[in-house]
Scaffold this active site. Structure first.
Site, PDB file in Angstrom:
ATOM      1  N   ASP A 150     -24.620  56.869   2.533  1.00 34.95           N
ATOM      2  CA  ASP A 150     -24.724  55.546   3.147  1.00 34.95           C
ATOM      3  C   ASP A 150     -23.713  54.670   2.545  1.00 34.95           C
ATOM      4  OD1 ASP A 150     -27.348  53.928   4.165  1.00 34.95           O
ATOM      5  OD2 ASP A 150     -26.690  53.000   2.448  1.00 34.95           O
TER       6      ASP A 150
ATOM      7  N   HIS B 262     -31.773  60.301   7.320  1.00 37.97           N
ATOM      8  CA  HIS B 262     -30.844  59.537   6.587  1.00 37.97           C
ATOM      9  C   HIS B 262     -30.970  59.690   5.188  1.00 37.97           C
ATOM     10  CE1 HIS B 262     -27.908  56.574   5.941  1.00 37.97           C
ATOM     11  NE2 HIS B 262     -28.839  55.838   5.132  1.00 37.97           N
TER      12      HIS B 262
ATOM     13  N   GLU C  37     -24.257  61.443   5.943  1.00 38.35           N
ATOM     14  CA  GLU C  37     -24.814  60.114   6.573  1.00 38.35           C
ATOM     15  C   GLU C  37     -24.256  58.873   5.702  1.00 38.35           C
ATOM     16  OE1 GLU C  37     -27.730  59.187   8.570  1.00 38.35           O
ATOM     17  OE2 GLU C  37     -26.865  61.128   9.426  1.00 38.35           O
TER      18      GLU C  37
END
Length: 305
Positions: free
Chosen positions: A112, A278, A136
């Site tokens: 992220d 995610h 991700e």
């Protein structure tokens, strides 16, 4: 299970003999979990989680160096200063943390916004980077057509002044409604409570609101696109070993971004890691630890690192 028992379980979740300490950075501090000695392996999370997201992977990789997992500024047990949580501002605290600990020969494990900050730092400190694994990631702009329509509509609302503040800061609905949506199976109650406990009041949730507002979709916001572009030249030219794990169905790492990564990023290995959306550290921790650990053993041996 009592509150004290839950807290004890969370403290032990990284494995035995971990150290917890607050690293002073700028006007605040980054809470850090640490274990072991040797070259550092740094785990960087994203929005709206904390180092806790890495607990199972951290534990399984024990013995492969000096493992460090900080809570980014505004998250977890780190400070939550009253700042504008732009990507540039958040990067300042990440940079200060690396410098405060004088970290060199670093292996980065990123997800992220942790990928956005880790890759930005790596591109400006190439002589301090040993290897990079990511999944991700917030790495470049995503096409809205590749993301769920429900998410795109929610993001649009959160970017509206007043609407976003009410949804995230006042009503805490990002943590109670949106965050739990990102899992194939419901997140366990204890883990959800741990993440939610980091944001007890409206003024503690500013970084959470900045997350969807900073996420570049269809080239907006342009400031985020510019920030992410700072790492592009390094990704395309650096011989540093890199690993990208992909998940099915995934979220940010769309098919188009996987193709772009394969065509653009130098010395990149791409490996499918199973099912996940995610926050895959919660869904596939054993697979991630095994794949990252095996890859590190190979690249460190080949590169003589």
């Amino acid at each position: 299970m009592s509150t004290s028992t839950v807290q004890h379980t969370q403290e032990e979740s990284f494995g035995p003999d971990v150290k917890r300490h607050d690293v002073p950075v700028l006007d605040s501090h980054l809470h850090t979990v640490e274990h072991g000695t040797g070259d550092p392996v740094v785990f960087l999370h994203g929005n709206p989680t904390s180092s806790y997201l890495w607990r199972n992977i951290f534990r399984d990789l024990t013995g492969r160096g000096r493992l460090l997992a900080p809570d980014l500024i505004g998250y977890g047990r780190s400070g939550k200063p009253d700042i504008d949580y732009t990507l540039d501002n958040q990067q300042r605290y990440v940079d200060a943390w690396f410098d405060a600990l004088d970290l060199r020969n670093v292996t980065l494990v990123l997800q992220d916004y942790g990928a956005a900050f880790g890759l930005n730092w790596a591109s400006r400190h190439p002589d301090r980077v040993k290897a990079v694994a990511f999944f991700e990631p917030v790495i470049r702009s995503v096409d809205s057509a590749a993301l769920p329509a429900e998410f795109i509509a929610t993001r649009a609302r959160l970017r509206q002044v007043g609407v976003g503040e009410r949804f995230v800061l006042e009503e805490n609905r990002f943590m109670t409604e949106l965050f739990p949506w990102f899992f194939l199976k419901p997140l366990g109650a204890d883990a959800l409570k741990e993440y939610q406990s980091a944001f007890p009041a409206p003024d503690s949730r500013k970084a959470v609101l900045a997350g969807p507002r900073n996420l570049p979709v269809d080239g907006e916001p342009a400031t985020s696109v510019v920030f992410l572009e700072l790492a592009m030249e390094w990704l395309g030219s650096s011989p540093t070993p890199k690993l990208l794990l992909t998940f099915n169905p995934g979220f940010l790492m769309t098919d188009a971004l996987v193709r772009w990564s394969r065509e653009t990023i130098r010395n990149l290995e791409i490996v499918e890691a199973g099912e996940g959306i995610h926050f895959v550290q919660e869904e596939r921790p054993e697979a991630i630890a095994r794949l990252v650990g095996d890859w590190l053993d190979r690249v460190w041996a080949v590169e003589g690192l």
